[in-house]
Design a protein around this motif. Structure first.
Motif, PDB file in Angstrom:
ATOM      1  N   MET A 126     -28.327  13.832 -10.464  1.00  0.00           N
ATOM      2  CA  MET A 126     -28.282  12.367 -10.416  1.00  0.00           C
ATOM      3  C   MET A 126     -27.209  11.911  -9.425  1.00  0.00           C
ATOM      4  N   LEU A 127     -26.042  12.543  -9.476  1.00  0.00           N
ATOM      5  CA  LEU A 127     -24.952  12.144  -8.572  1.00  0.00           C
ATOM      6  C   LEU A 127     -25.358  12.362  -7.114  1.00  0.00           C
ATOM      7  N   ALA A 128     -26.077  13.456  -6.845  1.00  0.00           N
ATOM      8  CA  ALA A 128     -26.502  13.743  -5.469  1.00  0.00           C
ATOM      9  C   ALA A 128     -27.558  12.742  -5.005  1.00  0.00           C
ATOM     10  N   GLY A 129     -28.339  12.210  -5.946  1.00  0.00           N
ATOM     11  CA  GLY A 129     -29.418  11.288  -5.567  1.00  0.00           C
ATOM     12  C   GLY A 129     -28.996   9.821  -5.561  1.00  0.00           C
ATOM     13  N   LEU A 130     -27.824   9.518  -6.146  1.00  0.00           N
ATOM     14  CA  LEU A 130     -27.390   8.114  -6.238  1.00  0.00           C
ATOM     15  C   LEU A 130     -27.172   7.502  -4.856  1.00  0.00           C
ATOM     16  N   ASP A 131     -27.345   6.208  -4.803  1.00  0.00           N
ATOM     17  CA  ASP A 131     -27.112   5.460  -3.571  1.00  0.00           C
ATOM     18  C   ASP A 131     -25.677   5.696  -3.072  1.00  0.00           C
ATOM     19  N   ASP A 132     -25.493   5.643  -1.723  1.00  0.00           N
ATOM     20  CA  ASP A 132     -24.162   5.891  -1.139  1.00  0.00           C
ATOM     21  C   ASP A 132     -23.157   4.788  -1.431  1.00  0.00           C
ATOM     22  N   ASP A 133     -23.630   3.637  -1.918  1.00  0.00           N
ATOM     23  CA  ASP A 133     -22.748   2.501  -2.182  1.00  0.00           C
ATOM     24  C   ASP A 133     -21.515   2.946  -3.000  1.00  0.00           C
ATOM     25  N   PRO A 134     -20.314   2.497  -2.606  1.00  0.00           N
ATOM     26  CA  PRO A 134     -19.116   2.940  -3.343  1.00  0.00           C
ATOM     27  C   PRO A 134     -19.110   2.531  -4.820  1.00  0.00           C
ATOM     28  N   SER A 135     -19.920   1.512  -5.160  1.00  0.00           N
ATOM     29  CA  SER A 135     -19.928   1.093  -6.577  1.00  0.00           C
ATOM     30  C   SER A 135     -20.918   1.904  -7.425  1.00  0.00           C
ATOM     31  N   SER A 136     -21.636   2.830  -6.803  1.00  0.00           N
ATOM     32  CA  SER A 136     -22.599   3.647  -7.566  1.00  0.00           C
ATOM     33  C   SER A 136     -21.873   4.427  -8.660  1.00  0.00           C
ATOM     34  N   LEU A 137     -22.563   4.574  -9.807  1.00  0.00           N
ATOM     35  CA  LEU A 137     -21.888   5.195 -10.949  1.00  0.00           C
ATOM     36  C   LEU A 137     -22.893   5.904 -11.868  1.00  0.00           C
ATOM     37  N   LEU A 138     -22.512   7.096 -12.302  1.00  0.00           N
ATOM     38  CA  LEU A 138     -23.244   7.779 -13.375  1.00  0.00           C
ATOM     39  C   LEU A 138     -22.305   7.872 -14.576  1.00  0.00           C
ATOM     40  N   VAL A 139     -22.760   7.377 -15.720  1.00  0.00           N
ATOM     41  CA  VAL A 139     -21.995   7.569 -16.949  1.00  0.00           C
ATOM     42  C   VAL A 139     -22.764   8.562 -17.822  1.00  0.00           C
ATOM     43  N   VAL A 158     -20.534  20.322 -11.282  1.00  0.00           N
ATOM     44  CA  VAL A 158     -20.391  19.109 -10.445  1.00  0.00           C
ATOM     45  C   VAL A 158     -19.185  19.277  -9.520  1.00  0.00           C
ATOM     46  N   PRO A 159     -19.407  19.305  -8.204  1.00  0.00           N
ATOM     47  CA  PRO A 159     -18.275  19.514  -7.292  1.00  0.00           C
ATOM     48  C   PRO A 159     -17.364  18.282  -7.239  1.00  0.00           C
ATOM     49  N   HIS A 160     -16.112  18.506  -6.816  1.00  0.00           N
ATOM     50  CA  HIS A 160     -15.111  17.425  -6.808  1.00  0.00           C
ATOM     51  C   HIS A 160     -15.581  16.199  -6.034  1.00  0.00           C
ATOM     52  N   PHE A 161     -16.224  16.427  -4.893  1.00  0.00           N
ATOM     53  CA  PHE A 161     -16.552  15.265  -4.042  1.00  0.00           C
ATOM     54  C   PHE A 161     -17.564  14.325  -4.719  1.00  0.00           C
ATOM     55  N   LEU A 162     -18.277  14.799  -5.734  1.00  0.00           N
ATOM     56  CA  LEU A 162     -19.233  13.913  -6.432  1.00  0.00           C
ATOM     57  C   LEU A 162     -18.604  13.282  -7.682  1.00  0.00           C
ATOM     58  N   GLN A 163     -17.443  13.788  -8.070  1.00  0.00           N
ATOM     59  CA  GLN A 163     -16.863  13.324  -9.343  1.00  0.00           C
ATOM     60  C   GLN A 163     -16.330  11.899  -9.287  1.00  0.00           C
ATOM     61  N   LYS A 164     -16.097  11.375  -8.065  1.00  0.00           N
ATOM     62  CA  LYS A 164     -15.562  10.005  -8.005  1.00  0.00           C
ATOM     63  C   LYS A 164     -16.606   8.966  -8.450  1.00  0.00           C
ATOM     64  N   LYS A 165     -17.873   9.366  -8.469  1.00  0.00           N
ATOM     65  CA  LYS A 165     -18.924   8.432  -8.922  1.00  0.00           C
ATOM     66  C   LYS A 165     -19.279   8.691 -10.397  1.00  0.00           C
ATOM     67  N   TRP A 166     -18.477   9.493 -11.077  1.00  0.00           N
ATOM     68  CA  TRP A 166     -18.871  10.004 -12.396  1.00  0.00           C
ATOM     69  C   TRP A 166     -17.878   9.643 -13.484  1.00  0.00           C
ATOM     70  N   HIS A 167     -18.407   9.209 -14.635  1.00  0.00           N
ATOM     71  CA  HIS A 167     -17.565   8.962 -15.807  1.00  0.00           C
ATOM     72  C   HIS A 167     -18.194   9.710 -16.988  1.00  0.00           C
ATOM     73  N   LEU A 168     -17.425  10.604 -17.583  1.00  0.00           N
ATOM     74  CA  LEU A 168     -17.946  11.425 -18.682  1.00  0.00           C
ATOM     75  C   LEU A 168     -17.328  10.998 -20.009  1.00  0.00           C
ATOM     76  N   ILE A 169     -18.186  10.667 -20.963  1.00  0.00           N
ATOM     77  CA  ILE A 169     -17.725  10.298 -22.306  1.00  0.00           C
ATOM     78  C   ILE A 169     -17.992  11.486 -23.220  1.00  0.00           C
ATOM     79  N   ARG A 170     -16.934  12.107 -23.702  1.00  0.00           N
ATOM     80  CA  ARG A 170     -17.076  13.338 -24.499  1.00  0.00           C
ATOM     81  C   ARG A 170     -17.205  12.994 -25.979  1.00  0.00           C
ATOM     82  N   GLN A 171     -18.319  12.384 -26.309  1.00  0.00           N
ATOM     83  CA  GLN A 171     -18.554  11.974 -27.699  1.00  0.00           C
ATOM     84  C   GLN A 171     -20.022  12.150 -28.052  1.00  0.00           C
TER      85      GLN A 171
END
Ligand code: SAM
Length: 256
Positions: A126-139, A158-171
């Motif tokens: 999903m992170l690789a396919g998301l739009d390049d827009d800086p506001s793109s986000l996967l939760v 998930v490599p570091h360069f994709l993690q800036k678009k990522w928020h993980l909720i461990r619940q």
């Protein structure tokens, strides 16, 4: 017995998991919608509706007939495979990363949500396919496997360069999904469900995620052969849907 006691202690040490623990306990008194009969019925139904990935993308309006299905970058997958080798814990396997990647890319998704991370193959796709827009986000929402001490390895591919678009909720989903929707606070473009595969788990998660999707948003669910939850869901809403097969398991895709 000792094992059950250890699981109980594991849940008790995590107050944010209590709702999930109570739900698991209550399920013991509800009818079994994940019986082998339900699995057989769901598998038959999925088999009857199975098409290729490209046909599925066409059916939900993401691709034109005869187009080539986009594929996730081979180098990215090779690097992810070597990251996976670093995990000291064996976790749930990947679904069809090409389908998830293509659906994310072709829907031009900026805002995505998923349940169930484990190694993070679907997160990566999903992170690789998301739009390049800086506001793109996967939760993503993921409850680590009870007693496995796998927390440190969740999302390892998930490599570091994709993690800036990522928020993980461990619940667990019960709490985690609502938390994710609140965090996103806008209509979602695409959703992937791959966490609690039980009928009751899906019956809880699907409607919440569906309501969070924008009109025209894409909903994908893994392992739909496990029970009749996906079939009932698309039929009750009269949705256009498709089913694909990956390594003997079935994936449902539909559009809001
Ligand atoms: C099949 S794995 C996910 C695989 C992942 N989508 C991928 O492509 O690599 C399922 C994950 O969901 C998590 N899970 C299971 N039940 C859950 C629940 N009720 N809430 C949140 N996560 C859950 C498991 O701990 C596991 O990490």
């Amino acid at each position: 017995m000792i094992d059950k006691f250890k699981t109980l202690l594991w849940f008790l040490s995590k107050p944010t998991f209590y709702r999930h623990g109570i739900e698991l306990f209550l399920r013991k008194f509800r009818s079994n919608c994940d019986s082998s009969l339900h699995v057989a019925q769901a598998t038959d139904w999925a088999e009857q509706h199975t098409v290729s990935v490209q046909e599925a993308l066409e059916l939900v309006g993401l691709s034109e007939e005869g187009s080539e299905t986009p594929k996730i970058d081979k180098q990215l997958v090779a690097e992810a495979n070597s990251l996976a080798q670093q995990s000291k814990v064996k976790m749930g396997g990947a679904g069809d990363i090409h389908l998830i990647y293509a659906a994310t890319l072709l829907s031009k998704a900026k805002i995505a949500i998923e349940t169930g991370v484990a190694y993070g193959w679907s997160s990566l796709s999903m992170l690789a396919g998301l739009d390049d827009d800086p506001s793109s986000l996967l939760v993503s929402i993921d409850m680590p496997y009870p007693k496995m001490n796998n927390e440190g390895y969740v999302g390892i591919v998930v490599p570091h360069f994709l993690q800036k678009k990522w928020h993980l909720i461990r619940q667990p989903d019960r709490r985690g999904i609502m938390k994710a929707i609140k965090k996103i606070n806008q209509p979602v473009d695409i959703c992937h469900y791959d966490s609690d595969k039980s009928y009751y788990g899906r019956s809880y998660g699907y409607p919440l995620l569906w309501n969070a999707l924008k009109k025209g948003g894409i909903f994908i669910s893994d392992d739909i052969q496990d029970n009749l939850a996906f079939k009932n869901f698309v039929e009750s809403k009269n949705l256009i849907f498709a089913v694909t097969e990956y390594k003997g398991k079935y994936i449902g895709i539909t559009k809001k």
